[in-house]
Design an enzyme around this catalytic site. Structure first.
Site, short mmCIF file in Angstrom:
data_model
loop_
_atom_site.label_atom_id
_atom_site.label_comp_id
_atom_site.label_asym_id
_atom_site.label_seq_id
_atom_site.Cartn_x
_atom_site.Cartn_y
_atom_site.Cartn_z
N GLN A 328 0.83 -1.21 0.00
CA GLN A 328 0.00 0.00 0.00
C GLN A 328 0.86 1.26 0.00
OE1 GLN A 328 -3.33 -0.38 0.04
NE2 GLN A 328 -4.00 1.75 0.15
N GLU A 329 1.95 1.20 0.75
CA GLU A 329 2.80 2.38 0.91
C GLU A 329 3.69 2.65 -0.29
OE1 GLU A 329 2.84 4.61 3.18
OE2 GLU A 329 1.61 3.77 4.79
N SER A 330 4.28 1.61 -0.87
CA SER A 330 5.34 1.85 -1.85
C SER A 330 5.34 0.91 -3.05
CB SER A 330 6.71 1.72 -1.17
OG SER A 330 6.93 0.37 -0.75
N TYR A 459 -7.52 3.46 3.44
CA TYR A 459 -6.23 2.82 3.73
C TYR A 459 -6.44 1.55 4.55
CZ TYR A 459 -1.37 2.63 5.57
OH TYR A 459 -0.09 2.25 5.92
#
Length: 475
Positions: A328-330, A459
């Site tokens: 999700q982040e990167s 998220y």
């Protein structure tokens, strides 16, 4: 010796010792009472329970992304109905039919051959595709070049030549019924061995390895597998084209109706054509299995799985949940940088990295260690406020994204307006989502002010949904 070979040898041992039964397939329905659960009950819960099978076309994870022909159809159906999907995986067809009757699942979303009568209590939906059954046999010995290396074996092209042959198929599948009928049609016996613990693609792999001589599968899946096993031949049909469908309980008439109405329209769209081409016709998609980042063959989510597993053990969180956060982040890019200055696999802000002793923020091991320590730090500060560890995960995820102060504010708002401050869904998440509205961010109980809440709200949902997919297919 690989796992499949070991299991297969175990089956052969039982077979030759007289302990293994060659079951011809009765076609009887599972002896499970059928519940009444139709669209009204499903809508009231807001959740449709689905089981699908785990293989290289229907449902898998590639480079951290849940994918598959059935998965994408299900997502389109969920968008159409507004229902949330609860997806489970089981390659045992008899169990799936039992679970359908008992209400543990509402839909079997797979490539099921739609017979007029297969199991009592089961109805088949509008076909999502069409295929015919084909014989899978070796074209040449695996590892050798050229079709001449067939060890004097002639390929079967005439169904009459199946007389006396042993064919291994998935237990309870439509292939059993077809082979039984074919045996009658050719006026001779075909030795049908049903294997309970093997999915169709695993049996295809055994043919490619030379451990069994024959299996049967749908032609569209067979042609996909030619990309992985070029020594196979799938040119001998054993059936006419058949309807491939989902299955529901026969007393779920409204559910069946909404599936049919959606499919009739959806199959006419370019979106459907794109999904079908992607998994059955696109050569590039078919070669996904050639790479290690595939849950079927490589079994990896990313290059960083060993580090993720090592660091997650220190926190006692499932490594697959940490992997879902990193995706999700990167998207597993160690040099990723956000507009706000967050960097690395877990998108640490420089001050956060400094606090947790991360000297090189783009170093994968240091970044993951720092991110996991930050998650643990958040967990400790939420432990007394949210005692349930499974529920607390949602609060920790939201705090990781938007900051723990905004989450504390949302908990205070939930308590003020009569909601449960220790529950995320339909309680605290509402106030996170709406904390951009003056009514809420100007409330006297709010300490940290305005928050654009859509991002942390989605998220949490997206990470946990992906985590469920990872649990379905990754050990």
């Amino acid at each position: 010796m690989n796992k499949i070979s070991t299991l297969f040898l175990g089956v052969l041992f039982l077979f030759f010792s007289g302990c293994f039964t060659q079951k011809q397939g009765t076609g009887d329905e599972p002896d499970v009472p059928m519940v009444k659960r139709d669209l009204d009950e499903i809508r009231a819960e807001g959740l449709v329970r689905v089981v699908t099978n785990y293989n290289s076309t229907n449902y898998f994870v590639y480079k951290g992304t849940p994918m598959g022909y059935q998965l994408e159809l299900l997502q389109e159906f969920a968008n159409y109905t507004g229902l949330k999907l609860d997806i489970s995986v089981n390659n045992d067809l008899s169990t799936n039919f039992s679970d359908l009757r008992s209400g543990r699942v509402d839909i079997i979303a797979s490539n099921l051959a739609a017979f007029l009568k297969r199991f009592e209590g089961v109805s088949f939906a509008e076909p999502h595709s069409y295929s015919r059954q084909v014989l899978v046999q070796q074209r040449y010995v695996n590892g050798e070049k050229g079709e001449s290396a067939i060890e004097n074996k002639t390929l079967i092209r005439n169904q009459l030549d199946l007389a006396g042959k042993t064919i291994y198929v998935q237990k309870g599948s439509a292939y059993v019924d077809r082979l039984k009928n074919l045996s009658q049609e050719i006026g001779d016996s075909i030795n049908i061995v049903e294997i309970a613990d093997y999915e169709v693609e695993q049996l295809i792999g055994l043919v490619a390895q030379g451990e069994i001589e024959y299996t049967v599968c749908d032609e569209n899946l067979a042609r996909v597998n030619l990309n992985y096993y070029p020594n196979l031949d799938v040119e001998t049909p054993i059936s006419f084209p058949q309807k491939m469908s989902w299955a529901v309980r026969s007393n779920s008439a409204d559910l069946l109706s909404i599936i049919n109405n959606w499919l009739i329209g959806f199959k006419k769209t370019s979106r459907y054509a794109h999904i079908y081409r992607k998994y059955y016709l696109n050569k590039r998609s078919m070669h996904l299995l050639d790479e290690g980042f595939h849950s079927i063959k490589g079994g990896r989510v990313s290059d960083y799985d060993p580090i993720i597993k090592e660091e997650s053990r220190k926190f006692d969180w499932d490594w697959r949940l940490i992997a879902s956060i990193i995706y999700q982040e990167s998207r597993f890019l160690p040099n990723a940088e956000s507009w706000a200055g967050a960097r690395g696999l877990m998108q640490l802000m420089p001050e956060t990295a400094d606090y947790f002793g991360v000297s090189n923020i783009e170093n994968p091991r240091e970044n993951i260690r720092g991110g996991v320590e930050f998650l643990r730090w958040l967990d400790e500060r939420l432990k007394n406020r949210v005692p349930d560890p499974q529920e607390r995960i949602k609060f920790v995820l939201a705090s990781y994204n938007v900051g723990i102060g905004h989450v504390f504010d949302a908990m205070k708002l939930a308590e003020k307006y009569g909601k449960d401050p220790q529950k995320w869904e339909d309680n605290v998440d509402f106030y996170v989502l709406h904390k951009s509205e003056p009514k809420y961010f100007n409330d006297p109980v709010v300490k940290y002010g305005y928050c654009r809440g859509e991002e942390p709200y989605h998220y949490v949902t997206e990470i946990l949904e992906r985590y469920d997919h990872y649990k379905n297919v990754m050990q």
